[in-house]
Structure formats: structure tokens, C-alpha cells
Write an enzyme that holds these catalytic residues in place. Sequence first.
Site, PDB file in Angstrom:
ATOM      1  N   GLU A   1       0.826  -1.213   0.000  1.00 32.90           N
ATOM      2  CA  GLU A   1       0.000   0.000   0.000  1.00 32.90           C
ATOM      3  C   GLU A   1       0.854   1.253   0.000  1.00 32.90           C
ATOM      4  O   GLU A   1       1.981   1.230   0.492  1.00 32.90           O
ATOM      5  CB  GLU A   1      -0.854   0.024   1.285  1.00 32.90           C
ATOM      6  CG  GLU A   1      -1.641  -1.234   1.465  1.00 32.90           C
ATOM      7  CD  GLU A   1      -2.329  -1.327   2.827  1.00 32.90           C
ATOM      8  OE1 GLU A   1      -2.289  -0.344   3.593  1.00 32.90           O
ATOM      9  OE2 GLU A   1      -2.894  -2.392   3.093  1.00 32.90           O
TER      10      GLU A   1
ATOM     11  N   LYS B   1       2.047   4.665   1.507  1.00 29.28           N
ATOM     12  CA  LYS B   1       2.085   5.224   2.861  1.00 29.28           C
ATOM     13  C   LYS B   1       1.725   6.705   2.726  1.00 29.28           C
ATOM     14  O   LYS B   1       2.507   7.508   2.225  1.00 29.28           O
ATOM     15  CB  LYS B   1       3.475   5.046   3.469  1.00 29.28           C
ATOM     16  CG  LYS B   1       3.573   5.469   4.908  1.00 29.28           C
ATOM     17  CD  LYS B   1       4.824   4.893   5.514  1.00 29.28           C
ATOM     18  CE  LYS B   1       5.226   5.460   6.850  1.00 29.28           C
ATOM     19  NZ  LYS B   1       4.469   6.493   7.462  1.00 29.28           N
TER      20      LYS B   1
ATOM     21  N   ASP C   1       1.018  10.453   3.611  1.00 28.61           N
ATOM     22  CA  ASP C   1       1.690  11.330   4.566  1.00 28.61           C
ATOM     23  C   ASP C   1       0.697  12.345   5.121  1.00 28.61           C
ATOM     24  O   ASP C   1       0.540  13.445   4.603  1.00 28.61           O
ATOM     25  CB  ASP C   1       2.859  12.039   3.866  1.00 28.61           C
ATOM     26  CG  ASP C   1       3.864  12.544   4.877  1.00 28.61           C
ATOM     27  OD1 ASP C   1       3.694  12.246   6.077  1.00 28.61           O
ATOM     28  OD2 ASP C   1       4.812  13.231   4.474  1.00 28.61           O
TER      29      ASP C   1
ATOM     30  N   CYS D   1      26.873  39.972  15.025  1.00 30.78           N
ATOM     31  CA  CYS D   1      27.437  41.317  15.033  1.00 30.78           C
ATOM     32  C   CYS D   1      27.033  41.916  16.377  1.00 30.78           C
ATOM     33  O   CYS D   1      25.843  42.043  16.663  1.00 30.78           O
ATOM     34  CB  CYS D   1      26.853  42.143  13.890  1.00 30.78           C
ATOM     35  SG  CYS D   1      27.201  43.904  14.098  1.00 30.78           S
TER      36      CYS D   1
HETATM   37  S1  IVH Z   1      -0.903   0.643   8.842  1.00 30.42           S
HETATM   38  C1  IVH Z   1      -0.688  -0.984  13.212  1.00 30.42           C
HETATM   39  N1  IVH Z   1      -1.035   1.601   6.400  1.00 30.42           N
HETATM   40  O1  IVH Z   1       2.104   5.708   8.820  1.00 30.42           O
HETATM   41  C2  IVH Z   1      -0.440  -0.547  11.822  1.00 30.42           C
HETATM   42  N2  IVH Z   1      -0.243   3.036   8.129  1.00 30.42           N
HETATM   43  O2  IVH Z   1       4.711   5.663  10.151  1.00 30.42           O
HETATM   44  C3  IVH Z   1      -1.078   0.716  11.516  1.00 30.42           C
HETATM   45  N3  IVH Z   1       0.271   5.317   7.383  1.00 30.42           N
HETATM   46  O3  IVH Z   1       0.908   5.284  12.086  1.00 30.42           O
HETATM   47  C4  IVH Z   1      -0.564   1.432  10.363  1.00 30.42           C
HETATM   48  N4  IVH Z   1      -0.270   5.040   5.268  1.00 30.42           N
HETATM   49  O4  IVH Z   1      -0.416   6.854  10.456  1.00 30.42           O
HETATM   50  C5  IVH Z   1      -0.699   1.856   7.691  1.00 30.42           C
HETATM   51  N5  IVH Z   1      -1.245   2.329   4.220  1.00 30.42           N
HETATM   52  C6  IVH Z   1      -0.927   2.569   5.476  1.00 30.42           C
HETATM   53  C7  IVH Z   1      -0.471   3.847   5.902  1.00 30.42           C
HETATM   54  C8  IVH Z   1      -0.118   4.030   7.248  1.00 30.42           C
HETATM   55  C9  IVH Z   1       0.162   5.893   6.172  1.00 30.42           C
HETATM   56  C10 IVH Z   1       0.759   6.022   8.594  1.00 30.42           C
HETATM   57  C11 IVH Z   1       0.032   5.671   9.875  1.00 30.42           C
HETATM   58  C12 IVH Z   1       1.089   5.043  10.733  1.00 30.42           C
HETATM   59  C13 IVH Z   1       2.328   5.691  10.203  1.00 30.42           C
HETATM   60  C14 IVH Z   1       3.586   4.958  10.564  1.00 30.42           C
END
Ligand code: IVH
Length: 675
Positions: free
Chosen positions: A120, A122, A124, A431
Site C-alpha cells: 500500500e 504510505k 503522509d 554582530c
Molecule cells: S498501517 C498498526 N497503512 O504511517 C499498523 N499506516 O509511520 C497501523 N500510514 O501510524 C498502520 N499510510 O499513520 C498503515 N497504508 C498505510 C499507511 C499508514 C500511512 C501512517 C500511519 C502510521 C504511520 C507509521
Amino acid sequence: MARIGQTEAKQRIDFLKQELERHNRNYYVLNAPTISDFEFDLLMAELQELERRFPQFATEDSPTRHVGSDLAAGKGSEFAQVAHRWPMLSLGNTYAREELYDFDQRIRKAVSAPYSFSCELKFDGTAICLTYRDGRLLRALTRGDGTKGDDVTRNVVNIPAIPRLLHGTDIPAEFEIRGEIYMPYEAFDRLNAERAAAELEPFANPRNAASGSLKLQDPEEMRTRGLDCVLYHVLGEDLPFKTHLEALEAASRWGLPVSAYSRRAESIDEAVAYIDAWDTRRKTLPFATDGIVIKVNELDLQRQLGFTAKSPRWATAWKFKPEQALTPLLSVDYQVGRTGAVTPVANLEPVQLSGTVVKRASLHNKDQMDLLDIHIGDYVYVEKGGEIIPKITGVELSKRPAGAPRPDFPVRCPDCGTPLVRDEDEARHYCPNRESCPVQIKGRFVHFAGRKAMDILAGDATIEALYNKGYIHTLPDLYALTRDQLISLDGWQEKSADNFLASLEASRNVPFERVLYALGIRHIGEQTAKMLARHFGSIDALAAASRDELLQIEDIGDTVADSILAYFASEPGRETVRRLREAGLQMAVDAGARQQLSDTLAGKTVVISGNFSISREAMKALVEAHGGKNTGSVSGSTSYLLAGEKAGPEKLRKAEKLGIPVLSETQFNQLIGKE
Ligand code: IVH
């Protein structure tokens, strides 16, 4: 990692813990990070490694063991805090390919059944947890500290992507779905353009803008922010799904926003191929992503794998390295700020970076230049970190032209020629000629006249002209300007002079906290000025404060305390305050009825009980200054009970019985807009 002894390890661990906590706060609470995610992750990885090697120094409270908190710690919050049914964790992350294969190996060892992955994007943004009961949105919580979050339901209902009602026949009676609230680039650019027009500080990136907007107290304002949402984790008891992707498909059928870009991968190699494909493709997306998340798809295997203190063992995040550009360094300018600090700024051959053209980059200070061993003509790597101004992160030595000279850091002020001094604590050059260095003087006036300070109609050009004519030298000189002097300026007419004088007159009513900020005392920013004004109530009380008294205040350290002491000990400082007072500026919080700060409390009756960080009298004055009325006892017509430490139990009980809101000092301050 190099060999280090126990003492050194302990020192480094303490330092890293402190640094990481500070950056967590900048990121999650203040929404103003000062380093890039990459730099943060490097510090975190170093701490993890040291704690692994020196477990005797690993403590429960280490940032390696808890997620950064977005709860407005100590500030009080308008949002109720609600416990999470299941903790809201973070993800382990990596920038190294081998570690993805290690992740796969760990799973292979722990489970015997075959498994697949969900790959997936990620997103931001800022994490959100939605609860649906009987197909209706019940509650929305932020991640908070992972165990409890802020209830932001009233804001979330204003995000068009989030349905209040679901449709379908197979919706579980109750379930949670977690995901990310984010701000698409288009909305982000629009918001920052509006902020620039209103002379407000722009948000550093869409993530900060999203999380700042989600915490707005005004849902109407929040509605205009163009937030979007994507959901990626369904949780509940006895849900009928076998795989994670199946659960997301169902959620999508019920009307919930789920990413269209997730894919199933049969092996880690396939997952790596997904990562490679998105490494470039992500740049075409209309929103920010900072990596790829890989999750074990089978839910029974997820349960078998379980969690560490901070993250699931069944998922990991591949983080994209920040985008870099390589471009020649043309020259270095040395800018003197209003406090005298000299900042080296690199002039670059213009280059494209993450959608904008970069021409200048910060070099921070001389140490940084030495560390980079930078030469004029070098090809340098530029990155956008948490800050708006890009920075130079490295030099491509293989491209250094023969005979490329080192830039000479000036030994004298580029503006007035005074020998520079070095501030050891901050590794900055200053300065020291505060009183006569023209850039500093002009800078002080520009700061003084600024919107957030005295709000006087005078920008850079006006200040420059007034200074060049010899009309202004120290701040109070502004209040002695005559109409004739103003009209004598190039391009000025009677109308512009009158407008200027009217704004000068209005500035006499600017509240004390802004006057204090306007003085331009080193290290006293807007927030610190507000806090000091509230704590001391008047300039005389502040000027009389001892070092110890100052240090007792939360968030005031040696640097700020010394700066305040130095200002009031100096003849020019004292003289400025004396003459500004004479000119009629507000030098106290409770300077009488004249000072109407807002009408937030108009028509409201407030009962005050207990002890506060300022005197009870000052608190009463504050209620009145915001249009409220004070009364002594709680009754049906009381609007709020403002309860400090040791508030009267009888009053508290009565307020509870009558359903009257009880406010803490911090909640009250938020209500009246005094963060
Ligand atoms: S799963 C327990 N899936 O990234 C697992 N998180 O750096 C829960 N995030 O805390 C997270 N895209 O806020 C998951 N496709 C995605 C995500 C994702 C962004 C964020 C989320 C997480 C953080 C970690």
C-alpha cells in the site's frame, strides 16, 4: 557503529532521547518539524542500536518504545480525550532493501502457513481512528499518545470523504476503521497562498497542514481546508474476514474511502517490485506519500505474529529517501538578521526539486559549512526537509572544479564592519553592534511594526526611508514622527501620512503581550512573549524578575532567561521601555478597562476559584478584557467556573450539579485565544 564505552553510550542515549522527544513534540504537537523525517529516522535507528548494545540503559519511557504523542501536553485541550479500544501503534521502518528481506525471513520463521502481502501507499498525513456503530459514525479519535486520543468527531464530520452513514447489508454492528487524514497538494498550495496574503506563517508541508487543520477549534474554518481521507485498517471483534484486503474491499462497498492503489503480492520480491514502481510514479500523485507499507495479508497470521511495544510484527514501512537535486554553488551571501545573527545563504544554479525551482539554500552556520567542506563551484546536494527553505546536505567531491576556492566566512559584519563574535551555545556568529549596526536597527523597526507586533503601517521601504533621513534610530523615535517629516518622504502624500499616524495611534492599544514581543528581545518569540506577559502581568514585574524566578517558568531555559536579564540590565533596553511607556504603550496585562482584547466572553458570567499562574486580580482583568463579567458564586446563570489549583470544592460540586462547564486555566486561555 564505532566502539564506545559505557559512559559515552549513556550520554549519547540520554542526548538522543531528549532530541527525539523534542522532535516528536515539534512534529506531532506543534506541527512544525525542524528536521526531515529521514534525519529523525537516523537518530531513532542510532538510539535503537545503542539500546540493543547497552540494554542496561534502555528505559520504558524511551522514544523507541512509545509513539510520538499529538496530544497538546500540558496545554489543556478543547477536545475530550478518549481511550482507544485497541492501542494505536506506529510502524517499523526501513530505508535498506536487505531489511525487507529480513522482515520476510522473520515472518517465515514465525509462521508455518503460506502468506501473501498487501502493498500500500504510505499516505503522509495524520492518523485517524473512526468508530461506526449500526452503520453510523460514532466517534473520530486522533492517535494521541497511542492509548488515548483527542475526540475530533465534530471536525471530522466536515471532511466530505468521510461518510456519516454507511450502506450495505453486511455491516458489522460495531467496528473501527483507521486511516490517514491528508491534504492534497492543491488544497495545500491554496491554503499557503491565503496564509501568505494574510501574513501568516505558511505550513511547512501538507502533513503539518492536515494535522494543524484537524485540531482547529472552529469546525467551519476546518471545512474550508480541503482535507481528504483514506482508510487502511479495519478492526473489530469477530469480524468475518480472512484477509486484510478482503476487509478493505468490504469497507469500500459500505462507502468508506479506501486506497485504489493497494495490491496483493505473493512474495517479498513482488512487494519490492511494487516499491520500485512507485518510487517514480508517486511523484505524479496529487497528494504526498512518504513510503510504501507492506502488511501480511492473512488476518490469522497477523494475530499469530502480534506486536512489539510500538509496532506490529506483521507490517513494515519502506520509506522513500527525501528527494535531492544536484546543482552548482555559485556564491554565498552572509545575511545579518535583526538580532545580529549572521546566516550564510547559498546562491545556487536554479534547479527543480519536488515541484519548485530552488535558487537559494540555507547553510545554517560556519560549523555546517566546515562540516560539508564546501567550496564555491562545488556541485551540492539540496533537499527539502521539514523546513520551507531547502538545505544543502552534501557535496559531490568527484565534481569539484580544480582550484575551487573555499568561501571566506566574514570576520567583520558585512553591514557595519564591526568584528563578529561567536555564540558558543548556538554555533552562530553575531554582530555585537546592536545599537548602531544599520541592518539590525532597520530589522528591529520592521519587526516592531509587524502585524503580529505593533501592526504599524510601515514595511521595509518606509523604515529604510525614515532611517536614511535620520528620523528614526531607536524604537520610541517612531512616536515622535511629525506629519511634515512623513510628507517629506519620497512618494508620500497627506493621505499616506495620515494613515501611518492613525496606525501609530492605534498601536497604543496593542495588548502588552504583543508590545513585549515587539521589543525584539533576543529569543523572545510570540509564544514566549505571551507566556511571560501572562505570568508577570507587567513589564515592571518582568524587569524585576531574578534569574531563578525566570528559570522556574516552564519552557524558559538559560538562554531565554539570560537574554531577558541582559535586556533589562542594559541602558538602551531600559531607556526604550521608559520612552515607549511615555508614548502611551501598554506595559501591563491589566492596564484597565481601556484594554478590550476581544468580545469572546461577551454576555458570559464567569466565577473564578483557586490559584492560577497569574494573580486572581490579573485573571479577573483578563475575563473583563475579553468582554466577560465576574461574579462570586455559582448559580444557574453562571456560564463558566474557572477553576485553578485548590478550587473551592463547594463551587465545583455546584457547577457539576447545574451542568456548568468547568474550565482549567489552560482551557480558559485557549478559549480566549491565548495559547
Ligand atoms: S498501517 C498498526 N497503512 O504511517 C499498523 N499506516 O509511520 C497501523 N500510514 O501510524 C498502520 N499510510 O499513520 C498503515 N497504508 C498505510 C499507511 C499508514 C500511512 C501512517 C500511519 C502510521 C504511520 C507509521
